[in-house]
Design a protein around this motif. Structure first.
Motif, short mmCIF file in Angstrom:
data_model
loop_
_atom_site.label_atom_id
_atom_site.label_comp_id
_atom_site.label_asym_id
_atom_site.label_seq_id
_atom_site.Cartn_x
_atom_site.Cartn_y
_atom_site.Cartn_z
N GLU A 90 2.48 -3.17 -13.88
CA GLU A 90 2.87 -3.99 -15.03
C GLU A 90 3.83 -5.10 -14.62
OE1 GLU A 90 1.49 -3.74 -18.23
OE2 GLU A 90 0.19 -2.64 -16.83
N SER A 91 4.71 -4.84 -13.68
CA SER A 91 5.60 -5.89 -13.18
C SER A 91 4.82 -6.94 -12.40
CB SER A 91 6.69 -5.29 -12.29
OG SER A 91 7.61 -4.54 -13.04
N VAL A 92 3.94 -6.49 -11.53
CA VAL A 92 3.17 -7.42 -10.72
C VAL A 92 2.27 -8.28 -11.61
CG1 VAL A 92 1.45 -7.60 -8.88
CG2 VAL A 92 3.29 -5.93 -8.71
N TYR A 93 1.77 -7.71 -12.68
CA TYR A 93 0.95 -8.46 -13.62
C TYR A 93 1.73 -9.60 -14.27
CZ TYR A 93 -2.33 -9.09 -17.58
OH TYR A 93 -3.21 -9.59 -18.51
N ARG A 106 0.83 -1.20 0.00
CA ARG A 106 0.00 0.00 0.00
C ARG A 106 0.87 1.25 0.00
NH1 ARG A 106 -5.58 0.36 3.47
NH2 ARG A 106 -6.44 2.19 2.42
N THR A 107 2.09 1.11 0.50
CA THR A 107 3.06 2.20 0.41
C THR A 107 3.83 2.15 -0.89
OG1 THR A 107 3.32 2.32 2.80
CG2 THR A 107 5.11 3.21 1.48
N ASP A 108 4.34 0.97 -1.26
CA ASP A 108 5.14 0.88 -2.49
C ASP A 108 5.39 -0.58 -2.84
OD1 ASP A 108 6.89 2.41 -4.50
OD2 ASP A 108 8.26 0.91 -3.70
N ALA A 109 5.25 -0.91 -4.11
CA ALA A 109 5.43 -2.29 -4.57
C ALA A 109 6.89 -2.72 -4.51
CB ALA A 109 4.89 -2.46 -5.99
#
Length: 397
Positions: A370-373, A94-97
């Motif tokens: 896009e990375s998490v996807y 929630r702060t940063d991926a």
């Protein structure tokens, strides 16, 4: 930055209360401490970390000091549960991926590989050191030519030579390799063709790291190409419970839920960013939050977040009950990452031209989605895992 656990979340219930429905008061208190440190010590550094594509020690060190793998007052079983680690990941993301991914490289990938792949003696010797970050490690599976097809395509080899193994090959996209003490390297045994796992010191002769430059997503998270040229590893540094790909798949099955929690936490962060913006911005003589089209977008974002939280909490509850399946973790990762793509896009859209500025936070979530996807199984690969379970037919080629 306001405390992240106390802003918008499903149906007007704050996320602190929602977490409390699944966790003990002590566990919620540990998450609250994490939330406060993220807001005061980590968030102010994120724009510069993104701009410079660096992850300074001052980002992770305050989190390490919280000892969140074994927080004070939290029962050991709960601290090790999928539910607690999931909520911890949610608050981080929630702060940063990048922050969540970097922390989970240790707490998830490395620790789980040792826990599930190592011998009881290895786990007993290493787990306290891993939990305290006194020994840092990374998960080295993906290769330059093999990502989605790594199960059958893995080319890195291991050859037994007396009481040692000789490893040759290459790995790619290995996050945090430069600060790791140990790389968990997966290699194919030339004798039986099966995949094995080894604890390879980063400084071992024959190990070479090259940073991957030019990323437009997860910029603070440092990824590396790793070359392995005749690297010798003692038999005692092999993880003996990794005997074949099915054992690697078991590790990945346990980890995929973490990525679904990251995708969910990112949506919460994007919604936070959008709400802060519309609460402060005026257009056409009135507050931006008072426009119908803006409110429709915010409602869709909250709907996506609510759906995702339902998916991940149910998944973690099932896993903690012993029901761990490829198809359920694949479905969770596939769907939450898909919803995250839309949610972060709406946050950036709500902020208009300012949505591409790091100062307003949405831009980071927009790019990182896009990375998490893509990682921990692309959308298509996870869909095929689910489809196989639904039909009984494998569509993998």
């Amino acid at each position: 930055m306001p405390p992240l656990l106390r802003s918008a979340s499903p149906f007007g219930v704050d996320a602190l209360g929602f977490a409390g429905a699944h966790l003990s008061p002590a566990a919620v208190a540990a998450l609250t401490r994490l939330d406060e440190v993220l807001g005061s010590a980590v968030h102010p550094q994120l724009a510069a970390a993104w701009e410079t594509a660096t992850l300074p020690a001052s980002v992770l060190d305050p989190l390490i000091a919280l000892d969140l793998m074994r927080p004070d007052g939290v029962d050991a079983d709960e601290a090790a549960s999928s539910m607690f680690s999931g909520w911890r990941t949610y608050v981080l993301a929630r702060t940063d991926a990048s922050v969540a991914t970097a922390y989970n490289a240790q707490s998830g990938l490395f620790r789980t590989a040792v826990r599930l792949g190592g011998s009881p003696a290895q786990f007993a010797a290493l787990d306290d050191e891993i939990a305290a970050f006194r020994i840092r490690g990374v998960f080295a599976l993906t290769e330059p030519g093999h990502g989605s097809d790594i199960a059958g395509g893995l080319e890195t080899t291991a050859r037994r030579d007396g009481d040692a193994w000789v490893i040759d090959g290459a790995k790619r996209w290995i996050g945090g390799a430069d600060t790791a003490d140990v790389l968990v390297v997966f290699a194919r045994d030339v004798a039986d063709g099966q995949v094995k796992a080894f604890l390879v010191p980063r400084t071992a002769p024959g190990v070479a790291l090259t940073r991957i430059e030019g990323k437009v997503s997860l910029r603070p998270m440092q990824n590396f190409d790793v070359a392995l040229d005749g690297v010798r590893v003692a038999e005692t540094d092999r993880l003996p419970r990794v005997r074949a790909w099915r054992d690697v798949a078991g590790i990945l099955r346990a980890l995929r839920s973490d990525v679904a929690w990251i995708a969910t936490g990112m949506q919460a962060g994007a919604l936070d960013a959008a709400l802060r913006y519309v609460g402060a911005r005026e257009q056409f003589g009135g507050p931006l939050g008072g426009f119908q089209l803006v409110q429709e977008k915010l409602a869709r974002m909250l709907g996506n977040l609510t759906s995702s939280l339902g998916i991940v909490t149910r998944l973690s509850a099932a896993q903690d009950a012993g029901d761990v399946r490829d198809e359920t973790s694949a479905l969770a990762k596939m769907q939450t990452a898909l919803l995250a793509r839309e949610t972060v896009s709406l946050a950036r859209e709500i902020q208009g031209g300012n949505g591409i500025l790091l100062a307003h936070d949405a831009a980071r979530f927009f790019a990182d989605a896009e990375s998490v996807y893509s990682y921990e199984g692309t959308h298509d690969i996870n869909a095929l895992i689910v489809g196989r379970a639904l039909t009984g037919e494998s569509a993998f080629t």
